[in-house]
Design a protein around this motif. Structure first.
Motif, PDB file in Angstrom:
ATOM      1  N   VAL A   1       0.846  -1.199   0.000  1.00  0.00           N
ATOM      2  CA  VAL A   1       0.000   0.000   0.000  1.00  0.00           C
ATOM      3  C   VAL A   1       0.881   1.249   0.000  1.00  0.00           C
ATOM      4  O   VAL A   1       0.620   2.218  -0.734  1.00  0.00           O
ATOM      5  CB  VAL A   1      -0.938   0.006   1.220  1.00  0.00           C
ATOM      6  N   ALA A   2       1.954   1.235   0.808  1.00  0.00           N
ATOM      7  CA  ALA A   2       2.849   2.394   0.888  1.00  0.00           C
ATOM      8  C   ALA A   2       3.467   2.671  -0.480  1.00  0.00           C
ATOM      9  O   ALA A   2       3.538   3.828  -0.915  1.00  0.00           O
ATOM     10  CB  ALA A   2       3.935   2.135   1.930  1.00  0.00           C
ATOM     11  N   LEU A   3       3.900   1.634  -1.172  1.00  0.00           N
ATOM     12  CA  LEU A   3       4.514   1.820  -2.494  1.00  0.00           C
ATOM     13  C   LEU A   3       3.490   2.343  -3.500  1.00  0.00           C
ATOM     14  O   LEU A   3       3.792   3.213  -4.316  1.00  0.00           O
ATOM     15  CB  LEU A   3       5.116   0.498  -2.983  1.00  0.00           C
TER      16      LEU A   3
ATOM     17  N   TYR B   1       0.818   4.136  -2.808  1.00  0.00           N
ATOM     18  CA  TYR B   1       0.556   5.545  -2.504  1.00  0.00           C
ATOM     19  C   TYR B   1       1.713   6.420  -2.981  1.00  0.00           C
ATOM     20  O   TYR B   1       1.514   7.506  -3.508  1.00  0.00           O
ATOM     21  CB  TYR B   1       0.312   5.760  -1.007  1.00  0.00           C
ATOM     22  N   GLY B   2       2.926   5.935  -2.793  1.00  0.00           N
ATOM     23  CA  GLY B   2       4.096   6.690  -3.246  1.00  0.00           C
ATOM     24  C   GLY B   2       4.082   6.903  -4.751  1.00  0.00           C
ATOM     25  O   GLY B   2       4.488   7.947  -5.247  1.00  0.00           O
TER      26      GLY B   2
ATOM     27  N   LEU C   1       5.914   4.706   3.746  1.00  0.00           N
ATOM     28  CA  LEU C   1       4.671   5.438   3.489  1.00  0.00           C
ATOM     29  C   LEU C   1       4.888   6.944   3.605  1.00  0.00           C
ATOM     30  O   LEU C   1       4.505   7.720   2.726  1.00  0.00           O
ATOM     31  CB  LEU C   1       3.620   4.963   4.498  1.00  0.00           C
TER      32      LEU C   1
ATOM     33  N   LEU D   1       8.062   8.224   0.935  1.00  0.00           N
ATOM     34  CA  LEU D   1       7.753   8.313  -0.498  1.00  0.00           C
ATOM     35  C   LEU D   1       6.831   9.491  -0.792  1.00  0.00           C
ATOM     36  O   LEU D   1       6.962  10.150  -1.815  1.00  0.00           O
ATOM     37  CB  LEU D   1       7.084   7.021  -0.977  1.00  0.00           C
ATOM     38  N   ALA D   2       5.899   9.765   0.133  1.00  0.00           N
ATOM     39  CA  ALA D   2       4.922  10.820  -0.117  1.00  0.00           C
ATOM     40  C   ALA D   2       5.551  12.200   0.011  1.00  0.00           C
ATOM     41  O   ALA D   2       4.956  13.197  -0.378  1.00  0.00           O
ATOM     42  CB  ALA D   2       3.754  10.675   0.847  1.00  0.00           C
TER      43      ALA D   2
ATOM     44  N   ARG E   1       8.503  13.202  -1.321  1.00  0.00           N
ATOM     45  CA  ARG E   1       9.555  13.451  -2.303  1.00  0.00           C
ATOM     46  C   ARG E   1       9.496  14.858  -2.872  1.00  0.00           C
ATOM     47  O   ARG E   1      10.502  15.448  -3.206  1.00  0.00           O
ATOM     48  CB  ARG E   1       9.466  12.434  -3.440  1.00  0.00           C
TER      49      ARG E   1
ATOM     50  N   ASP F   1       2.487  15.800   3.126  1.00  0.00           N
ATOM     51  CA  ASP F   1       1.161  15.338   2.707  1.00  0.00           C
ATOM     52  C   ASP F   1       0.470  14.755   3.944  1.00  0.00           C
ATOM     53  O   ASP F   1       0.990  13.820   4.556  1.00  0.00           O
ATOM     54  CB  ASP F   1       1.364  14.267   1.612  1.00  0.00           C
TER      55      ASP F   1
END
Lengths: 481, 101
Positions: free
Chosen positions: A182-184, A186-187, B46, B49-50, B52, B57
């Motif tokens: 899920v994290a990937l 969302y990224g 989580l 990555l958000a 970047r 976020d």
């Protein structure tokens, strides 16, 4: 359309949470009565949901008026409604069964924790079927796993604790893999909504999403106990009290399968074809290995649990056969419902046989045919669905699967389906044959409450009769947004 | 390489270490700790990555908060089971003969 706060979808999640809490406060006796009434209400809500769905089509309910991305959306379509109906039907029958089962002196202590945990389990499961985004699905998956582990440990015996601990470790590792996926996702895309993800994944597919799909699907397959991740299932389902085994085998493993299906048909549709052959091969291995172990099992509940491993294999055979005409999908969902009803009936019947004989071995069944004939009849009826004989729903599912295999020219799977049916006949008749032998002189039988026998019978009869009403189920399933 | 990506990569390493720990280590307490390392790794991915683009976020932060609550509940259940197991059998591992690690 009803008012928003009366929406049956939301109440299907709130109601089990409420009665679970109240059952904990009220204790097992009153808690059981409360649970049965509430579950009957839940069944009515699920029927209302299905009627609304047929009338107005698939829809999205924003909980509390707060929509995604900050609020939570509930998604109601044919697939989720079919599984909600199956869950409430099996749960209400098993609740009546469990009330009688836990009244038995040997099992009274287990009832204290059974009712609250069963409520939390059902709340998590209903929420899972209705969730519309990947993260909310993670939360429901984890809640479902925790409640299920608690139910396995409810008896407090050494074998049960070991089985619960193993189950918990597998469950946590698997949902950890899902969460990283899920994290990937969302990224990569900045959203976790299943509906929004579909076109995004189709348009652009970075390497991270391949990894995410792999992690999520492997995690979910481990939770569904697909071969070779099945090792935790026979001890967990085989050692728990009968109503718990029935809930876990009939419903809980289906929840993670539902999620595999959702992802496979939705966001990961374009990746699916690569892994489809592998999923089918693992399913075939599960059918053969699970059935073989069921044939060799010494204890009755182990036999039924290994049969679950085998029957779950059929669910994964649909992936190489998925085509636009939807035959394989219908087969998969019919198999889910048929196995759900039949396996609940088999575990319920096995529970009665064990109470009656006081033993849990297949060998100890000699003579039960004369003592609890109704239960044995229920076992045989459920066996018809498991073997896939007409007119049962299991037959319909396997027939559709063979049809789908013929149409796509993949002959190999048909051999597996037929071999699985023959092996299933082998282990079902092994039990029936033993039951009709004369009882040894020294054997003693304990009286069993009638309602236990009747509930096993009702579930088994439903699994057979559903085969006659398969068309309605398929029509309901066809309602997509 | 941005800071966010660095966090995410560290998260993947932590996740892999934790997952290996849950599978390889024998003692239940170590397994439970390894599970927590694994979960923290996923949370780091989580959030990392958000971020970047450099703008925080709020959605993944809300997810991680929810995830932490779930992880605490899971850890509590795991510890409870491990205690009950130890009280009954006197062992810290599920399989016999591995108690020394």
């Amino acid at each position: 359309m009803t008012e928003a706060w009366l929406d049956p979808a939301a109440w299907l999640i709130v109601l089990p949470l409420l009665w679970a809490g109240l059952a904990f406060l009220a204790g097992p006796g009153r808690g059981a009565r409360l649970a049965i009434v509430a579950l009957a209400l839940q069944l009515a809500l699920a029927l209302k949901l299905a009627a609304d769905l047929t009338a107005t089509g698939a829809r999205v309910h924003a909980v509390g008026g707060w929509g995604a991305p900050l609020g939570i959306d509930l998604m109601i379509d044919g697939l989720s409604t079919v599984l909600l109906l199956l869950t409430q039907v099996v749960a209400v029958a098993l609740a009546v069964y469990a009330q009688g089962y836990f009244a038995d002196a040997h099992h009274r202590r287990e009832a204290t924790w059974f009712w609250p945990l069963a409520g939390f389990l059902l709340a998590a499961m209903n929420a899972l079927f209705l969730s519309a985004d990947l993260f909310n699905l993670y939360v429901t998956l984890e809640l479902l796993g925790l409640a299920a582990v608690g139910l396995v440990a409810v008896g407090g015996g050494t074998a049960q604790l070991a089985a619960a601990m193993r189950y918990l470790l597998v469950s946590l590792t698997a949902s950890g893999a899902y969460l990283l996926g899920v994290a990937l996702v969302y990224g990569a895309y900045g959203t976790v909504s299943i509906a929004t993800l579909g076109p995004l994944v189709a348009a652009q597919l970075p390497l991270a999403v391949w990894l995410a799909a792999g992690l999520m699907l492997v995690g979910l397959m481990a939770k569904t106990a697909l071969f070779p991740f099945h090792f935790w299932l026979p001890p967990a389902h085989g050692s728990a009290p009968a109503p718990v085994s029935a809930l876990l085998s009939a419903l809980v493993v289906k929840a993670s399968f539902y999620l595999v299906l959702r992802l496979w048909l939705g966001p990961f549709a374009s990746l699916g074809s690569t892994a489809a052959g592998l999923a089918g091969a693992l399913g075939a291995a599960a059918i053969l290995w699970g059935s073989w172990q069921a044939l060799r099992a010494q204890r009755l509940k182990q036999l039924v649990a290994w049969s679950t491993v085998a029957q779950l294999g059929y669910l994964f055979l649909i992936f190489p056969l998925l085509t636009a005409d939807g035959l394989a999908l219908q087969a998969g969902v019919l198999q889910t419902v048929a196995h759900g009803l039949a396996k609940a009936a088999l575990f319920a019947a096995a529970g009665v046989l064990m109470l009656a004989t006081g033993r849990d071995t297949v060998e100890g069944l000699a003579g039960v045919a004369g003592r609890v004939p109704l239960t044995l009849f229920a076992f045989g009826l459920a066996g018809i669905t498991i073997m896939g004989l007409p007119p049962s729903a299991g037959f319909l599912a396997k027939w559709l699967l063979i049809d789908a295999a013929l149409e796509s020219g993949q002959w190999g799977w048909i051999l597996v389906i037929i071999a699985g049916g023959l092996l299933a006949a082998g282990y079902i008749f092994r039990v029936l044959r033993q039951a009709f032998l004369l009882a040894p002189e020294e054997s003693r039988f304990h009286p069993v409450p009638r309602r236990l026998e009747w509930m096993a019978f009702v579930l088994a009869a439903a699994s057979v009769l559903l085969g006659l009403r398969g068309a309605e189920l398929v029509a309901l399933l066809g309602i997509t947004p | 390489m941005s800071t966010g990506l660095l966090y995410a990569l560290a998260g993947v390493v932590l996740f892999a270490l934790g997952a290996a720990g849950v599978i390889v280590l024998a003692h239940l307490l170590r397994k439970i700790l390894a599970f927590n390392v694994m979960g923290s790794g996923a949370f780091l991915v989580l959030v990392g990555l958000a971020q970047r683009t450099g703008v925080p976020d709020p959605v993944p932060q809300a997810m991680v908060l929810t995830g932490i609550v779930v992880a605490v509940a899971a850890t509590a259940l795991a510890l409870g089971l491990a205690r009950a197991w130890h009280a009954r059998t006197g062992r810290g591992t599920l399989t016999e003969g591995e108690d020394r690690d």
